[in-house]
Design an enzyme around this catalytic site. Structure first.
Site, PDB file in Angstrom:
ATOM      1  N   TYR A 115      -2.478  -0.129  10.041  1.00 53.22           N
ATOM      2  CA  TYR A 115      -2.650  -0.712   8.711  1.00 53.22           C
ATOM      3  C   TYR A 115      -1.361  -0.575   7.906  1.00 53.22           C
ATOM      4  CZ  TYR A 115      -4.117  -1.118   3.841  1.00 53.22           C
ATOM      5  OH  TYR A 115      -4.204  -1.488   2.530  1.00 53.22           O
TER       6      TYR A 115
ATOM      7  N   SER B 287       0.829  -1.205   0.000  1.00 55.07           N
ATOM      8  CA  SER B 287       0.000   0.000   0.000  1.00 55.07           C
ATOM      9  C   SER B 287       0.866   1.259   0.000  1.00 55.07           C
ATOM     10  CB  SER B 287      -0.904   0.009   1.239  1.00 55.07           C
ATOM     11  OG  SER B 287      -1.516   1.268   1.423  1.00 55.07           O
TER      12      SER B 287
END
Length: 335
Positions: free
Chosen positions: A153, A128
């Protein structure tokens, strides 16, 4: 016929990747735990389309379930793996950290172990843009430090890259991580800005615009993401000097055209033919003001760089949204 395991196959990106792989004549084994992080009905609708293909097999599995994952690799013996299953969302990680540890860390170890013992020829997995954390140098390059994540995350995605490198180094498992930048498009996630904004505008509600609208994102259309995933999957990671000789790669995959949030909203308004009522708010915890992908490395590796304009991509999402939900409404009325 190549057997490809796709985790998160009922998810937004996983669904589109499965469709593309099936169109190429591959045998695709999809797994998903169909959790309720967002509308399960949307996941089931995606899955229904995939199940119409003769070459698609689905198992409802959680990647964090070690025995089930070991059985899966033994029974299906995939040649390649596209790992897209993860607990998504930056803000959700502030309230539900254990969901990220279970899925993104324990689940990823199970994938790596399956690839190790199953002699999988290539593992491509989702990283990501969030790994860049508070970096302010733009565009973000794979050579930049990513040692300071600002959400759990992001930390799990950085951990995935480190874990993949370890398996590439120790066990010669070819791995390629893709740092996705703000993916959007038809069949997208309901917790993402485009979906939230479109729904609110059509319902006459105000949209929440964070950081007073002073945000920039490298919005990347789903078709470009899929093209990048498939091209990378077809080119197995080779030993790299920068990875200590391990068959390991990490690439950005973004549109390389950062767009101000307000311009993105204007594109949505134009597609809908309506003006949004805007509720301006401060920056959210764990968020960043700007993202911008340097995609030179990806282009050099597979000869591809995303290029779909925001205007075209948003219009395609709006067309899908209005069609999908008008069909759902008609079906509800008919019942």
């Amino acid at each position: 016929m190549v057997t490809i395991l796709v985790t998160g196959s009922a998810g937004f990106i996983g669904f589109h990747v499965c469709q593309r792989l099936l169109s190429q004549g591959n045998l695709v084994v999809g797994i998903d735990n169909l959790n309720d992080y967002y509308d399960v009905g949307l996941k089931e609708s995606r899955l229904k389309l995939l199940m119409a293909h003769d070459n698609f097999r689905f198992r409802k599995l959680d990647v964090a379930d070690r025995p089930d994952m070991a059985d899966l690799f033994q029974q299906e013996a995939p040649t390649r793996v596209v790992h897209l299953a993860a607990q998504a969302g930056v803000r959700y990680s502030l309230q539900n950290p254990h969901a990220y540890v279970d899925s993104n860390l324990a689940g990823f170890v199970n994938i790596l172990e399956g690839c190790r013992y199953g002699a999988v020829e290539h593992l491509v997995y989702a990283s990501s843009s969030s790994v860049y954390g508070g970096n302010t140098k733009l565009p973000f390059s794979e050579q930049d430090s990513v040692d300071h994540p600002i959400s759990l995350y992001a930390a799990t995605k950085k951990a995935n890259e480190l874990m993949a490198h370890t398996y590439s180094h120790l066990f010669n498992v070819p791995t390629t991580g893709l740092r996705f930048f703000t993916v959007y498009g038809p069949w997208g996630r309901p917790d993402m800005a485009l979906f939230l904004f479109t729904k609110a505008i059509l319902e006459g509600r105000a949209i929440d615009v964070f950081n007073q609208g002073q945000m920039v994102r490298d919005f990347t259309f789903i078709d470009d993401i899929v093209e990048g995933v498939v091209r990378v999957l077809d080119k197995r990671a080779a030993p790299a000097s920068q990875a200590g000789g391990a068959p390991y790669r990490v690439f950005n995959i973004g549109n390389n055209q950062p767009t101000p949030l307000m311009a993105y909203i204007e594109a949505i308004e134009k597609s809908l033919g309506r003006v949004a009522v805007k509720n301006y708010l401060p920056m959210q915890p764990g968020d960043v003001p700007a993202t911008f992908a340097d995609t030179d490395a990806l282009n050099q590796w597979v000869g591809f760089k995303p290029s779909t304009s925001v205007e075209l991509g948003v219009q395609r999402f709006v067309d899908w949204y209005q069609d999908y939900y008008s069909v759902a409404v008609r079906a509800h009325v008919a019942s």
